[in-house]
Design a protein around this motif. Structure first.
Motif, mmCIF file in Angstrom:
data_model
loop_
_atom_site.group_PDB
_atom_site.id
_atom_site.type_symbol
_atom_site.label_atom_id
_atom_site.label_comp_id
_atom_site.label_asym_id
_atom_site.label_seq_id
_atom_site.Cartn_x
_atom_site.Cartn_y
_atom_site.Cartn_z
ATOM 1 N N PHE A 3 38.656 43.679 48.076
ATOM 2 C CA PHE A 3 38.815 42.722 46.997
ATOM 3 C C PHE A 3 38.569 41.324 47.543
ATOM 4 O O PHE A 3 38.704 41.080 48.739
ATOM 5 C CB PHE A 3 40.248 42.765 46.444
ATOM 6 C CG PHE A 3 40.632 44.072 45.819
ATOM 7 C CD1 PHE A 3 39.984 44.542 44.699
ATOM 8 C CD2 PHE A 3 41.664 44.827 46.351
ATOM 9 C CE1 PHE A 3 40.356 45.740 44.121
ATOM 10 C CE2 PHE A 3 42.040 46.023 45.770
ATOM 11 C CZ PHE A 3 41.378 46.478 44.654
ATOM 12 N N ASP A 7 42.055 37.245 45.260
ATOM 13 C CA ASP A 7 42.397 38.060 44.102
ATOM 14 C C ASP A 7 43.081 39.367 44.482
ATOM 15 O O ASP A 7 42.948 40.366 43.794
ATOM 16 C CB ASP A 7 41.138 38.378 43.300
ATOM 17 C CG ASP A 7 40.511 37.140 42.705
ATOM 18 O OD1 ASP A 7 41.261 36.223 42.340
ATOM 19 O OD2 ASP A 7 39.277 37.091 42.612
ATOM 20 N N SER A 8 43.798 39.372 45.599
ATOM 21 C CA SER A 8 44.467 40.598 46.015
ATOM 22 C C SER A 8 45.737 40.275 46.782
ATOM 23 O O SER A 8 45.964 39.146 47.209
ATOM 24 C CB SER A 8 43.540 41.438 46.893
ATOM 25 O OG SER A 8 43.276 40.779 48.116
ATOM 26 N N THR A 28 46.258 47.334 50.061
ATOM 27 C CA THR A 28 45.565 46.268 49.351
ATOM 28 C C THR A 28 45.666 46.558 47.866
ATOM 29 O O THR A 28 45.344 47.660 47.426
ATOM 30 C CB THR A 28 44.077 46.193 49.751
ATOM 31 O OG1 THR A 28 43.973 46.052 51.157
ATOM 32 C CG2 THR A 28 43.388 45.027 49.078
ATOM 33 N N SER A 29 46.126 45.577 47.095
ATOM 34 C CA SER A 29 46.260 45.738 45.646
ATOM 35 C C SER A 29 45.538 44.605 44.938
ATOM 36 O O SER A 29 45.681 43.444 45.313
ATOM 37 C CB SER A 29 47.737 45.722 45.242
ATOM 38 O OG SER A 29 48.415 46.797 45.840
ATOM 39 N N ASP A 30 44.774 44.962 43.929
ATOM 40 C CA ASP A 30 44.051 43.983 43.128
ATOM 41 C C ASP A 30 45.011 43.370 42.116
ATOM 42 O O ASP A 30 45.774 44.080 41.475
ATOM 43 C CB ASP A 30 42.899 44.676 42.410
ATOM 44 C CG ASP A 30 42.017 43.734 41.621
ATOM 45 O OD1 ASP A 30 42.089 42.521 41.852
ATOM 46 O OD2 ASP A 30 41.252 44.213 40.781
ATOM 47 N N ASN A 31 44.994 42.056 41.993
ATOM 48 C CA ASN A 31 45.875 41.415 41.008
ATOM 49 C C ASN A 31 45.084 40.569 40.001
ATOM 50 O O ASN A 31 45.599 39.622 39.451
ATOM 51 C CB ASN A 31 46.946 40.570 41.700
ATOM 52 C CG ASN A 31 46.370 39.405 42.466
ATOM 53 O OD1 ASN A 31 45.161 39.256 42.589
ATOM 54 N ND2 ASN A 31 47.232 38.575 43.011
ATOM 55 N N ARG A 32 43.835 40.956 39.741
ATOM 56 C CA ARG A 32 42.993 40.154 38.851
ATOM 57 C C ARG A 32 43.044 40.580 37.397
ATOM 58 O O ARG A 32 43.253 39.777 36.519
ATOM 59 C CB ARG A 32 41.525 40.222 39.305
ATOM 60 C CG ARG A 32 41.272 39.667 40.667
ATOM 61 C CD ARG A 32 39.829 39.876 41.048
ATOM 62 N NE ARG A 32 39.578 41.316 41.125
ATOM 63 C CZ ARG A 32 38.396 41.850 41.327
ATOM 64 N NH1 ARG A 32 37.341 41.097 41.446
ATOM 65 N NH2 ARG A 32 38.247 43.151 41.401
ATOM 66 N N GLN A 37 44.913 48.672 40.448
ATOM 67 C CA GLN A 37 44.183 49.212 41.589
ATOM 68 C C GLN A 37 44.929 48.922 42.886
ATOM 69 O O GLN A 37 45.267 47.782 43.178
ATOM 70 C CB GLN A 37 42.776 48.629 41.663
ATOM 71 C CG GLN A 37 41.899 49.063 40.525
ATOM 72 C CD GLN A 37 40.504 48.476 40.603
ATOM 73 O OE1 GLN A 37 40.183 47.691 41.489
ATOM 74 N NE2 GLN A 37 39.653 48.836 39.653
ATOM 75 N N SER A 38 45.156 49.989 43.656
ATOM 76 C CA SER A 38 45.886 49.873 44.909
ATOM 77 C C SER A 38 45.360 50.924 45.875
ATOM 78 O O SER A 38 45.165 52.079 45.485
ATOM 79 C CB SER A 38 47.378 50.084 44.657
ATOM 80 O OG SER A 38 48.097 50.016 45.859
#
Length: 112
Positions: A3, A7-8, A28-32, A37-38
């Motif tokens: 990512f 944005d992660s 890693t986790s997407d925070n957008r 998504q992780s």
């Protein structure tokens, strides 16, 4: 999974039991886009000598391709061998890009 760093959320730990072995566990986790998504990786690296390295990456993932799609769960296994600047890597990615597709990849490259 990669990512944009802005944005992660990334967190992890590492352990080096000897000069030739290295273990790491990270998530890693997407925070957008509210997709959930992780991806969590467990990586073992072993360097039998100064010119070679073996890497095993086991990962599990979950999330949605977009906020309105169903969640998927999958696993990844990747095995890489480096010899000097040359590497070869094989990976099997279940639910690639958080889709229903599975993918096998073989990469050959040169580090510079």
């Amino acid at each position: 999974l990669n990512f944009d760093p802005n944005d992660s959320v990334l967190y992890g730990v590492g352990y080096k039991p000897s000069e030739r072995h290295h273990l790491s566990l990270y998530n890693t986790s997407d925070n957008r886009f509210n997709t959930g998504q992780s991806v969590t990786h467990l990586v073992w690296r072993y360097a039998p000598n100064d010119r070679q390295r073996l890497t095993l990456d086991l990962a599990t993932k979950q999330g949605r391709a977009s906020a309105d799609e169903a969640e998927v769960k999958g696993q990844i296994i990747s095995l890489a061998f480096d010899h000097g600047p040359v590497f070869v890597r094989w990976a099997q990615d279940r639910k690639v890009n958080f889709s229903d597709d599975n993918q096998n990849r073989l990469s050959l490259g040169l580090r510079f």
